[in-house]
Scaffold this motif. Structure first.
Motif, PDB file in Angstrom:
ATOM      1  N   LEU A  84     130.073  77.644  44.846  1.00 34.96           N
ATOM      2  CA  LEU A  84     129.214  76.483  45.071  1.00 34.96           C
ATOM      3  C   LEU A  84     129.945  75.181  44.725  1.00 34.96           C
ATOM      4  O   LEU A  84     129.885  74.209  45.487  1.00 34.96           O
ATOM      5  CB  LEU A  84     127.954  76.573  44.214  1.00 34.96           C
ATOM      6  N   GLU A  85     130.641  75.191  43.606  1.00 38.31           N
ATOM      7  CA  GLU A  85     131.344  73.983  43.178  1.00 38.31           C
ATOM      8  C   GLU A  85     132.333  73.527  44.233  1.00 38.31           C
ATOM      9  O   GLU A  85     132.420  72.343  44.563  1.00 38.31           O
ATOM     10  CB  GLU A  85     132.067  74.232  41.842  1.00 38.31           C
ATOM     11  N   ARG A  86     133.075  74.480  44.773  1.00 34.54           N
ATOM     12  CA  ARG A  86     134.046  74.098  45.788  1.00 34.54           C
ATOM     13  C   ARG A  86     133.367  73.634  47.075  1.00 34.54           C
ATOM     14  O   ARG A  86     133.779  72.663  47.706  1.00 34.54           O
ATOM     15  CB  ARG A  86     135.018  75.241  46.079  1.00 34.54           C
ATOM     16  N   ALA A  87     132.299  74.331  47.452  1.00 34.21           N
ATOM     17  CA  ALA A  87     131.592  73.967  48.686  1.00 34.21           C
ATOM     18  C   ALA A  87     131.045  72.540  48.598  1.00 34.21           C
ATOM     19  O   ALA A  87     131.149  71.760  49.549  1.00 34.21           O
ATOM     20  CB  ALA A  87     130.464  74.952  48.957  1.00 34.21           C
ATOM     21  N   PHE A 104     117.404  72.236  58.633  1.00 30.76           N
ATOM     22  CA  PHE A 104     116.470  73.146  59.292  1.00 30.76           C
ATOM     23  C   PHE A 104     117.071  73.713  60.579  1.00 30.76           C
ATOM     24  O   PHE A 104     116.983  74.916  60.839  1.00 30.76           O
ATOM     25  CB  PHE A 104     115.176  72.405  59.608  1.00 30.76           C
ATOM     26  N   ARG A 105     117.665  72.832  61.346  1.00 26.55           N
ATOM     27  CA  ARG A 105     118.215  73.235  62.634  1.00 26.55           C
ATOM     28  C   ARG A 105     119.244  74.359  62.483  1.00 26.55           C
ATOM     29  O   ARG A 105     119.273  75.300  63.280  1.00 26.55           O
ATOM     30  CB  ARG A 105     118.860  72.008  63.283  1.00 26.55           C
ATOM     31  N   HIS A 137     129.514  73.523  59.129  1.00 32.45           N
ATOM     32  CA  HIS A 137     129.583  74.354  57.925  1.00 32.45           C
ATOM     33  C   HIS A 137     128.344  75.231  57.708  1.00 32.45           C
ATOM     34  O   HIS A 137     127.642  75.089  56.710  1.00 32.45           O
ATOM     35  CB  HIS A 137     129.804  73.462  56.694  1.00 32.45           C
ATOM     36  N   PRO A 138     128.106  76.146  58.641  1.00 30.28           N
ATOM     37  CA  PRO A 138     126.929  77.013  58.497  1.00 30.28           C
ATOM     38  C   PRO A 138     126.971  77.857  57.213  1.00 30.28           C
ATOM     39  O   PRO A 138     125.919  78.156  56.644  1.00 30.28           O
ATOM     40  CB  PRO A 138     126.978  77.890  59.745  1.00 30.28           C
ATOM     41  N   ASP A 139     128.170  78.211  56.774  1.00 26.82           N
ATOM     42  CA  ASP A 139     128.278  78.975  55.527  1.00 26.82           C
ATOM     43  C   ASP A 139     127.758  78.174  54.339  1.00 26.82           C
ATOM     44  O   ASP A 139     127.096  78.722  53.455  1.00 26.82           O
ATOM     45  CB  ASP A 139     129.745  79.368  55.253  1.00 26.82           C
ATOM     46  N   ARG A 168     127.156  85.399  53.653  1.00 28.46           N
ATOM     47  CA  ARG A 168     126.700  86.394  54.619  1.00 28.46           C
ATOM     48  C   ARG A 168     125.604  87.283  54.041  1.00 28.46           C
ATOM     49  O   ARG A 168     124.640  87.625  54.725  1.00 28.46           O
ATOM     50  CB  ARG A 168     127.894  87.257  55.049  1.00 28.46           C
ATOM     51  N   LEU A 169     125.734  87.657  52.772  1.00 25.11           N
ATOM     52  CA  LEU A 169     124.864  88.693  52.222  1.00 25.11           C
ATOM     53  C   LEU A 169     123.974  88.236  51.076  1.00 25.11           C
ATOM     54  O   LEU A 169     123.179  89.021  50.555  1.00 25.11           O
ATOM     55  CB  LEU A 169     125.727  89.871  51.754  1.00 25.11           C
ATOM     56  N   GLY A 170     124.119  86.996  50.659  1.00 30.98           N
ATOM     57  CA  GLY A 170     123.333  86.527  49.515  1.00 30.98           C
ATOM     58  C   GLY A 170     124.005  86.897  48.210  1.00 30.98           C
ATOM     59  O   GLY A 170     124.964  87.680  48.196  1.00 30.98           O
TER      60      GLY A 170
END
Lengths: 222, 222
Positions: free
Chosen positions: B71-74, B177-178, B110-112, B34-36
DNA sequence: CAATTAACTAACTAGTACGTTACTTGCCCC
DNA sequence: GGGGCAAGTAACGTACTAGTTAGTTAATTG
């Protein structure tokens, strides 16, 4: 108590509002692109051009407005470039390829712009939405694509059911991804999408892809 | 002076290391997405699951390592999903369309994850590069695409000169991109790329595009 | 040339952020 | 049932950070 003599200010800036404003915008673009909105430091931007933070507040109002100004200028640059694109003399197929290549080149040449767009998307485009300049103007590229598309369909060479905005998205997708995600893609797949010796390969690939889509008999594959 | 009696700690957490660790990872994923990286706050992550910041340092070592763990889990999630993809029984054309659709769906769902990838690219993939888990493993998707591509060429249906990694880039570009740029694209062109009623349109468009490219006679347009 | 104002500087404020130190509590196994 | 350790808490420290206040210097203009 023998206070240090007041600095002569001989090393102070020349009084040049336009230059100071422009310099702030230049380094702010770099810093925001490099570190993100939250990551960028107002003090650092000021220090890099040997002015003070106060000048940023003086000219732009705040960090948020400075970022918006950076975006506004960045988008103004592409719009200007798009305005100058001249593909009217080409047949639809050549025109689309040329347009795709110009988009490709623009992305290649402006990695900072790509990063700013990524960052603005993390912020859900709040600065664009809040900027009259940005949210009201539309892109010249869409007009151009629309005209080529019409002509191509009139000639019977373009068969795909697509409009200018979606085609623009398709072209931008490839160009954007290649630059924006080159780091993770490189780290994960061991391929540098922006390597100089593969540049022409991807440029051609983009044109081939878009034209295959536009001219192909889509019924074939289904 | 009549210090408040020490809290009973009755409201303290159950002692469950696995759960605490997992919860930290869950909300960290949300907050970072959400916030970087810079925008996310260690204190907020801790507060949201009613634990303390100290636990994050206890389990992960620091903010940086927490982000790497996120990141690893994602990435583990997609790899697992890719491992399960089964397109061996389909003919090459149908297999590519199916694969493109699965990629499309994963991005949609998975937008996150997409945001995390954008953020990691702003940081030039430093966390991926620093993670043995991430930089050593390769993607199962590439293997699958490679096999389909081979089969398609053997059958003479695929004519494009492209390898698995570049084709994966092409497919991912559009999907990424979409989702990633929907905010700026929406604000600038007034079109919501992720609107539910256009989802099928874009899903089909992607398959059409990729297959037109693969099966098309590319010599035609040049 | 004096008054005015635009351009600029320095120092400060109030709040925030990561990371640490020192300590407590509950669980497990001998 | 008690020693030992994993799990958890609270509070602190230091550094930073956006934004502000108050004052200075150079250019402009009547």
């Amino acid at each position: 108590m023998t206070a240090a003599p007041p600095p002569t200010h001989s090393s102070g800036r020349q009084r040049d509002a336009a230059r100071t404003r422009a310099e702030i915008l230049d380094v702010a673009t770099e810093e925001f692109a490099r570190l993100g909105y939250t990551g960028a430091r107002v003090d650092v931007i000021a220090a890099r051009i040997h002015t003070t933070k106060r000048m940023i507040y003086y000219y732009f109002g705040g960090k948020e407005q400075l970022f918006t100004a950076v975006l506004e200028r960045a988008y103004a640059v592409i719009r200007q470039q798009e305005q100058g694109l001249d593909v009217g003399h080409l047949d639809p197929v050549a025109a689309i390829r040329r347009l795709a290549e110009l988009t490709f080149d623009h992305h290649e040449e402006h990695p900072d712009f790509i990063r700013l767009v990524s960052i603005e998307n993390i912020h859900e485009a709040e600065h664009i939405i809040g900027s009259a300049t940005l949210s009201e103007l539309s892109s010249p590229a869409i007009e151009v694509i629309g005209r080529i598309l019409e002509e191509g369909r009139a000639q019977g060479v373009f068969t795909a059911d697509v409009d200018a905005v979606d085609l623009h998205a398709m072209i931008s997708s490839f160009c954007f991804f290649r630059v924006a995600n080159r780091h993770t893609f490189g780290a994960l797949f061991g391929r540098d999408l922006t390597a100089a010796d593969r540049r022409q390969h991807y440029r051609t690939m983009l044109g081939d892809m878009v034209l295959a889509y536009l001219t192909g008999d889509t019924a074939r594959e289904r």
